[in-house]
Design an enzyme around this catalytic site. Structure first.
Site, PDB file in Angstrom:
ATOM      1  N   VAL A 172       0.798  -1.215   0.000  1.00 28.39           N
ATOM      2  CA  VAL A 172       0.000   0.000   0.000  1.00 28.39           C
ATOM      3  C   VAL A 172       0.838   1.274   0.000  1.00 28.39           C
ATOM      4  O   VAL A 172       0.315   2.348  -0.297  1.00 28.39           O
ATOM      5  CB  VAL A 172      -0.962  -0.020   1.215  1.00 28.39           C
ATOM      6  N   TYR A 173       2.128   1.193   0.300  1.00 31.93           N
ATOM      7  CA  TYR A 173       2.966   2.396   0.315  1.00 31.93           C
ATOM      8  C   TYR A 173       3.072   2.968  -1.098  1.00 31.93           C
ATOM      9  O   TYR A 173       3.630   2.341  -1.996  1.00 31.93           O
ATOM     10  CB  TYR A 173       4.362   2.091   0.842  1.00 31.93           C
ATOM     11  N   SER A 174       2.527   4.169  -1.267  1.00 29.71           N
ATOM     12  CA  SER A 174       2.464   4.821  -2.589  1.00 29.71           C
ATOM     13  C   SER A 174       1.866   3.893  -3.638  1.00 29.71           C
ATOM     14  O   SER A 174       2.241   3.910  -4.811  1.00 29.71           O
ATOM     15  CB  SER A 174       3.848   5.307  -3.035  1.00 29.71           C
TER      16      SER A 174
END
Length: 326
Positions: free
Chosen positions: A60-62
């Site tokens: 989900v990071y960026s």
């Protein structure tokens, strides 16, 4: 760099893990301060030069950009067999009923998506980012077991949940003879110590490696309360975590500063040295958006706080609301 076993495994990890949430694309993420690929690569390369072999990211990071940046850097700069690569899943990756969570469908899809972005055949540690209240834990743990048996992950871990939930996951794996969890990535620092009540004793009893996130409280333990940065002004997540207890936390932050002056070291050294003495902490996850952040963190390995120092730092702590669990 010093290396330690991750819990009761034979896996050697550096005593600091580089957290990669700060690498990505600000247009795809809630944080405007994240570094793009050109800015991220020197930081990753410096971490490798310092001996860090443990890297943590999440799908989900960026929205996957962090995995892509990290994967390309590792492939360019490192021997993959010496790197311990961790990623996580749970958050929403696409619209629709099955776009998030820890269902069998989500797990088997997201591991493949993460591997493609990371440019690797396997991850060393596959972590459930949060507890999924809408999926039976048996379904989740069996799917994780299948991911390991397929060779797409070497170990599994968990993050940010209540101790009773983690105990249920541990019990489920043991009951069915499925792959056991080996790590817990939880929220722990000098101004947030609620994990000491139940999660840390559970992990110590079960031989679980602990890899705390936010070891510097999003930078609050490294500077005066009045000092502002781009992140402190724009990061709404860290505001939601710490603004509500800022008055109670200030005395601890001041003690960190006073002890740093006494030892003539950066405040980062004090906060991390305190965390490294906690059992069963294995490797705090340090977020670095500057090379100087890495240099400051590594220096903490040489600082040994006395029992009196630790008591003095801890004494002002007051109970905090639970933060991080969904």
């Amino acid at each position: 760099m010093e290396y330690v076993k991750l819990g009761h495994t034979g896996l050697d990890v550096s005593k600091f893990c580089l957290g990669c949430m700060g690498f990505g694309d600000p247009k795809k993420w809630v944080h405007s301060w994240v570094l793009n690929e050109e800015e991220s690569r020197p930081v990753i390369r410096k971490a490798l030069e310092l001996g860090i072999n443990f890297f943590d990211t999440a799908n989900v990071y960026s929205m996957g950009a962090s995995e892509e940046i990290l994967g390309r850097a590792i492939n360019d700069y490192a021997n993959r067999d010496e790197i311990v690569l961790a990623t996580k899943l749970h958050g929403r990756m696409h619209e629709g009923a099955n776009g998030a969570g820890l269902s069998r469908k989500a797990i088997l899809s997201e591991i493949d998506n993460s591997l493609k972005r990371l440019g690797t055949d396997y991850v060393d540690l596959y972590i459930i980012h949060r507890w999924d209240y809408n999926t039976p834990i048996e379904e989740t743990v069996e799917a994780l077991h299948d991911v390991v048996k397929s060779g797409k992950a070497r170990y599994i871990g968990a993050s940010a949940m209540y101790a009773w939930q983690f105990q249920k996951a541990l019990y489920t794996a043991d009951k069915h003879g499925w792959t056991k969890f080996v790590s817990m990535q939880n929220h722990l620092n000098l101004i947030y110590r609620e994990e000491e009540r139940e999660m840390l004793p559970l992990c110590q009893a079960e031989g679980i490696g602990v890899t705390p996130y936010s070891p510097l409280a999003s930078g609050r333990l490294t500077r005066d309360v009045s000092e502002k940065t781009e992140r402190s002004e724009s990061d709404q997540v860290q505001k939601s975590k710490y603004d509500g207890t800022a008055d109670a936390d200030q005395v601890i932050i001041e003690r960190v500063a006073e002890l740093a002056d006494r030892y003539k070291v950066p405040r980062t050294h004090i906060a991390l040295a305190w965390l490294l003495h906690k059992q069963p902490v294995t490797a705090p996850i340090i977020g670095a958006t500057k090379i100087s952040h890495l240099d400051d963190a590594i220096g903490a390995l040489d600082l040994k706080l006395s029992a009196e120092d630790i008591t003095w730092l801890e004494k002002p702590y007051a109970p905090h609301p639970i933060i991080g669990h969904s």
